[in-house]
Design a protein around this motif. Structure first.
Motif, PDB file in Angstrom:
ATOM      1  N   GLN A  96     -28.035  -5.777 -41.174  1.00 25.62           N
ATOM      2  CA  GLN A  96     -28.476  -6.329 -42.448  1.00 25.62           C
ATOM      3  C   GLN A  96     -27.932  -7.744 -42.640  1.00 25.62           C
ATOM      4  O   GLN A  96     -27.161  -8.238 -41.820  1.00 25.62           O
ATOM      5  CB  GLN A  96     -28.027  -5.425 -43.600  1.00 25.62           C
ATOM      6  CG  GLN A  96     -28.816  -4.127 -43.714  1.00 25.62           C
ATOM      7  CD  GLN A  96     -30.240  -4.376 -44.159  1.00 25.62           C
ATOM      8  OE1 GLN A  96     -30.490  -4.918 -45.228  1.00 25.62           O
ATOM      9  NE2 GLN A  96     -31.202  -3.972 -43.327  1.00 25.62           N
ATOM     10  N   VAL A  97     -28.332  -8.389 -43.739  1.00 23.52           N
ATOM     11  CA  VAL A  97     -27.967  -9.785 -43.976  1.00 23.52           C
ATOM     12  C   VAL A  97     -27.691 -10.007 -45.457  1.00 23.52           C
ATOM     13  O   VAL A  97     -28.298  -9.373 -46.327  1.00 23.52           O
ATOM     14  CB  VAL A  97     -29.098 -10.727 -43.490  1.00 23.52           C
ATOM     15  CG1 VAL A  97     -30.400 -10.461 -44.231  1.00 23.52           C
ATOM     16  CG2 VAL A  97     -28.691 -12.191 -43.644  1.00 23.52           C
ATOM     17  N   VAL A  98     -26.755 -10.911 -45.740  1.00 25.40           N
ATOM     18  CA  VAL A  98     -26.529 -11.433 -47.088  1.00 25.40           C
ATOM     19  C   VAL A  98     -26.754 -12.939 -47.001  1.00 25.40           C
ATOM     20  O   VAL A  98     -26.047 -13.632 -46.262  1.00 25.40           O
ATOM     21  CB  VAL A  98     -25.122 -11.129 -47.607  1.00 25.40           C
ATOM     22  CG1 VAL A  98     -24.904 -11.784 -48.971  1.00 25.40           C
ATOM     23  CG2 VAL A  98     -24.895  -9.621 -47.706  1.00 25.40           C
ATOM     24  N   PHE A  99     -27.734 -13.444 -47.756  1.00 25.01           N
ATOM     25  CA  PHE A  99     -28.092 -14.851 -47.663  1.00 25.01           C
ATOM     26  C   PHE A  99     -27.182 -15.724 -48.524  1.00 25.01           C
ATOM     27  O   PHE A  99     -26.403 -15.238 -49.343  1.00 25.01           O
ATOM     28  CB  PHE A  99     -29.555 -15.052 -48.066  1.00 25.01           C
ATOM     29  CG  PHE A  99     -30.538 -14.445 -47.110  1.00 25.01           C
ATOM     30  CD1 PHE A  99     -30.782 -15.036 -45.883  1.00 25.01           C
ATOM     31  CD2 PHE A  99     -31.214 -13.272 -47.426  1.00 25.01           C
ATOM     32  CE1 PHE A  99     -31.684 -14.480 -44.993  1.00 25.01           C
ATOM     33  CE2 PHE A  99     -32.115 -12.706 -46.550  1.00 25.01           C
ATOM     34  CZ  PHE A  99     -32.356 -13.309 -45.328  1.00 25.01           C
ATOM     35  N   GLN A 100     -27.342 -17.028 -48.335  1.00 21.47           N
ATOM     36  CA  GLN A 100     -26.464 -18.004 -48.958  1.00 21.47           C
ATOM     37  C   GLN A 100     -26.622 -18.060 -50.471  1.00 21.47           C
ATOM     38  O   GLN A 100     -25.636 -18.055 -51.204  1.00 21.47           O
ATOM     39  CB  GLN A 100     -26.740 -19.387 -48.362  1.00 21.47           C
ATOM     40  CG  GLN A 100     -25.968 -20.519 -49.016  1.00 21.47           C
ATOM     41  CD  GLN A 100     -26.269 -21.851 -48.366  1.00 21.47           C
ATOM     42  OE1 GLN A 100     -26.989 -21.925 -47.372  1.00 21.47           O
ATOM     43  NE2 GLN A 100     -25.724 -22.917 -48.913  1.00 21.47           N
ATOM     44  N   ASN A 101     -27.845 -18.139 -50.937  1.00 23.83           N
ATOM     45  CA  ASN A 101     -28.089 -18.443 -52.343  1.00 23.83           C
ATOM     46  C   ASN A 101     -28.571 -17.212 -53.097  1.00 23.83           C
ATOM     47  O   ASN A 101     -29.729 -16.817 -52.962  1.00 23.83           O
ATOM     48  CB  ASN A 101     -29.133 -19.565 -52.453  1.00 23.83           C
ATOM     49  CG  ASN A 101     -29.295 -20.066 -53.874  1.00 23.83           C
ATOM     50  OD1 ASN A 101     -28.705 -19.538 -54.812  1.00 23.83           O
ATOM     51  ND2 ASN A 101     -30.102 -21.096 -54.040  1.00 23.83           N
ATOM     52  N   ARG A 162     -24.855 -11.758 -59.045  1.00 23.60           N
ATOM     53  CA  ARG A 162     -26.067 -11.710 -58.212  1.00 23.60           C
ATOM     54  C   ARG A 162     -25.696 -11.509 -56.742  1.00 23.60           C
ATOM     55  O   ARG A 162     -26.386 -10.774 -56.021  1.00 23.60           O
ATOM     56  CB  ARG A 162     -26.854 -13.013 -58.358  1.00 23.60           C
ATOM     57  CG  ARG A 162     -27.461 -13.225 -59.714  1.00 23.60           C
ATOM     58  CD  ARG A 162     -28.324 -14.459 -59.733  1.00 23.60           C
ATOM     59  NE  ARG A 162     -28.622 -14.875 -61.098  1.00 23.60           N
ATOM     60  CZ  ARG A 162     -29.471 -15.833 -61.432  1.00 23.60           C
ATOM     61  NH1 ARG A 162     -30.122 -16.477 -60.482  1.00 23.60           N
ATOM     62  NH2 ARG A 162     -29.673 -16.154 -62.678  1.00 23.60           N
ATOM     63  N   GLN A 163     -24.626 -12.155 -56.298  1.00 29.54           N
ATOM     64  CA  GLN A 163     -24.230 -11.961 -54.909  1.00 29.54           C
ATOM     65  C   GLN A 163     -23.736 -10.540 -54.678  1.00 29.54           C
ATOM     66  O   GLN A 163     -23.924  -9.982 -53.594  1.00 29.54           O
ATOM     67  CB  GLN A 163     -23.166 -12.986 -54.510  1.00 29.54           C
ATOM     68  CG  GLN A 163     -23.026 -13.201 -53.014  1.00 29.54           C
ATOM     69  CD  GLN A 163     -24.275 -13.720 -52.348  1.00 29.54           C
ATOM     70  OE1 GLN A 163     -25.326 -13.065 -52.345  1.00 29.54           O
ATOM     71  NE2 GLN A 163     -24.184 -14.912 -51.766  1.00 29.54           N
ATOM     72  N   ILE A 178     -23.406  -6.785 -40.345  1.00 28.96           N
ATOM     73  CA  ILE A 178     -23.980  -7.617 -41.400  1.00 28.96           C
ATOM     74  C   ILE A 178     -23.758  -9.085 -41.051  1.00 28.96           C
ATOM     75  O   ILE A 178     -22.634  -9.497 -40.749  1.00 28.96           O
ATOM     76  CB  ILE A 178     -23.364  -7.305 -42.781  1.00 28.96           C
ATOM     77  CG1 ILE A 178     -23.598  -5.838 -43.167  1.00 28.96           C
ATOM     78  CG2 ILE A 178     -23.969  -8.220 -43.845  1.00 28.96           C
ATOM     79  CD1 ILE A 178     -23.017  -5.459 -44.525  1.00 28.96           C
ATOM     80  N   VAL A 179     -24.840  -9.871 -41.109  1.00 30.39           N
ATOM     81  CA  VAL A 179     -24.758 -11.318 -40.974  1.00 30.39           C
ATOM     82  C   VAL A 179     -24.575 -11.900 -42.371  1.00 30.39           C
ATOM     83  O   VAL A 179     -25.427 -11.704 -43.242  1.00 30.39           O
ATOM     84  CB  VAL A 179     -26.014 -11.902 -40.306  1.00 30.39           C
ATOM     85  CG1 VAL A 179     -25.965 -13.430 -40.322  1.00 30.39           C
ATOM     86  CG2 VAL A 179     -26.146 -11.383 -38.880  1.00 30.39           C
ATOM     87  N   LEU A 180     -23.468 -12.590 -42.591  1.00 29.98           N
ATOM     88  CA  LEU A 180     -23.155 -13.206 -43.876  1.00 29.98           C
ATOM     89  C   LEU A 180     -23.365 -14.712 -43.732  1.00 29.98           C
ATOM     90  O   LEU A 180     -22.525 -15.414 -43.171  1.00 29.98           O
ATOM     91  CB  LEU A 180     -21.710 -12.889 -44.275  1.00 29.98           C
ATOM     92  CG  LEU A 180     -21.369 -11.397 -44.383  1.00 29.98           C
ATOM     93  CD1 LEU A 180     -19.872 -11.180 -44.348  1.00 29.98           C
ATOM     94  CD2 LEU A 180     -21.956 -10.815 -45.663  1.00 29.98           C
ATOM     95  N   ASP A 181     -24.492 -15.200 -44.229  1.00 31.20           N
ATOM     96  CA  ASP A 181     -24.859 -16.607 -44.036  1.00 31.20           C
ATOM     97  C   ASP A 181     -24.397 -17.426 -45.250  1.00 31.20           C
ATOM     98  O   ASP A 181     -25.098 -17.553 -46.236  1.00 31.20           O
ATOM     99  CB  ASP A 181     -26.371 -16.725 -43.851  1.00 31.20           C
ATOM    100  CG  ASP A 181     -26.791 -18.125 -43.410  1.00 31.20           C
ATOM    101  OD1 ASP A 181     -25.897 -18.993 -43.263  1.00 31.20           O
ATOM    102  OD2 ASP A 181     -27.992 -18.360 -43.220  1.00 31.20           O
ATOM    103  N   GLU A 182     -23.205 -17.972 -45.149  1.00 36.38           N
ATOM    104  CA  GLU A 182     -22.584 -18.760 -46.223  1.00 36.38           C
ATOM    105  C   GLU A 182     -22.679 -18.037 -47.564  1.00 36.38           C
ATOM    106  O   GLU A 182     -23.205 -18.582 -48.546  1.00 36.38           O
ATOM    107  CB  GLU A 182     -23.233 -20.140 -46.303  1.00 36.38           C
ATOM    108  CG  GLU A 182     -23.218 -20.884 -44.981  1.00 36.38           C
ATOM    109  CD  GLU A 182     -22.818 -22.349 -45.119  1.00 36.38           C
ATOM    110  OE1 GLU A 182     -22.072 -22.676 -46.048  1.00 36.38           O
ATOM    111  OE2 GLU A 182     -23.248 -23.131 -44.268  1.00 36.38           O
TER     112      GLU A 182
END
Length: 323
Positions: A96-101, A162-163, A178-182
């Motif tokens: 899974q991923v958590v995006f920057q914004n 929100r994050q 998990i990929v944590l992109d900034e």
């Protein structure tokens, strides 16, 4: 300690086209150019570097959202292209991923229940609407929110909240990687610390493995076990966190570390190694070491031959002729 994710010679080149009907490539953007690393299960690799160095593209490749131009990605002992071909839904559950914004990554027309629960619905992880609601509520509590937030919309929350919702969405399928992109760059400093501590807590409780992408070395130092320094699509240095911050070997790493603000009383006269100039274009990278146009220590060999990425100490790798 077993390796969960690894790459070998990973490359991603984007074509530069000419023409409208039949576009022909006239060049290539070398976004990722021969990247190799591994991440042990339950650990965090911090991937750092300036904007445009290829960090986010590397993350997208590991997520299977981009197809590599060359090289391989191994997940749990198998190439990810096999996963995506044989059982893509299983791969999506495990990665899974958590995006920057968080202001852009959440659908403003969906409630928190629908945002977090959508993956569970698609993968059949809840047998009824009641069970779905209960599972989403439990996830919200786990990330520091409350059950009463279920039926609210993203605009009703602060950036940090929100994050947390985005993190709950990533956890909904019970992933391993998990990929944590900034994930903290759009947040206030005090909120950043809260999110980092939450991520560390979740990793400890769930045994998660992270790729943490950031340009903030202080943040990477707080959360990572190992750090890889990326520049113009290549990894310049990689080592355990403690050694990289105490004994950086590559001139680029040294310059990045010296740029971290330091507060002392009385004030100390600390020399800062300023990196002059801009990062070169990935369309036409310089010959030899990609950092040589900006390196104060560059020798003739640095301008002619790309240094090998070699292990100079146990677990400490560097690509530099001068080390």
């Amino acid at each position: 300690m077993s390796t969960l994710v690894s790459t070998e010679g990973l490359c991603k080149y984007f074509p530069i086209g000419r023409g409208i009907v039949r576009s022909k490539p006239i060049g290539w953007v070398r976004a990722v150019d021969g990247v190799s690393f591994s991440i042990d299960a339950g650990k965090t690799l911090g991937l750092v570097g300036e904007s445009g160095s290829g960090k986010s593209t590397t993350g997208l490749l590991l997520l299977g959202l981009l197809e590599p131009s060359a090289g391989s990605i191994i997940f749990d002992g198998r190439p990810i292209d096999e996963f995506l071909k044989d059982n893509p839904k299983q791969f999506r559950r495990r990665v899974q991923v958590v995006f920057q914004n968080p202001f852009a990554s959440l659908n403003p027309r969906m409630t928190v229940r629908d945002i977090v629960g959508r993956g569970m619905k698609l993968h059949g992880l809840a047998e009824s609407e009641k069970e779905l609601t209960e599972k989403v509520a439990a996830l919200l509590v786990e990330v520091g929110l409350r059950e009463e937030h279920l039926n609210r919309y993203p605009h009703e929350f602060s950036g940090g909240q929100r994050q947390r919702i985005a993190i709950a969405r990533a956890l909904a399928l019970n992933p391993e990687f998990i990929v944590l992109d900034e994930p903290t760059s759009a947040l206030d400093v005090s909120v950043q610390a809260q999110i980092l501590n939450l991520l560390k807590k979740l990793q400890r409780l769930r045994g998660l493995t992270y790729l943490f992408i950031s340009h903030n070395l202080a943040v990477v130092r707080h959360i990572s076990n190992n750090v890889a320094v990326m520049y113009l699509g290549k990894i310049m240095e990689s080592s355990p966190k403690g050694e990289l911050f105490s004994q950086p070997l590559h001139p680029y790493t040294q310059a990045l570390l010296s740029s971290i603000p330091k507060i002392s009383f009385p004030p100390e006269d600390i020399e800062t190694k300023v990196i002059e100039g801009d990062i070169p274009s990935p369309v036409s990278p310089p010959s030899g070491c990609p950092f040589n146009p900006r390196c104060r220590k560059a020798a003739d060999i640095c301008r002619e031959i790309m240094p090998d990425f070699r292990e100079v100490k146990a677990g400490h790798w560097v690509a530099c002729h001068l080390v």
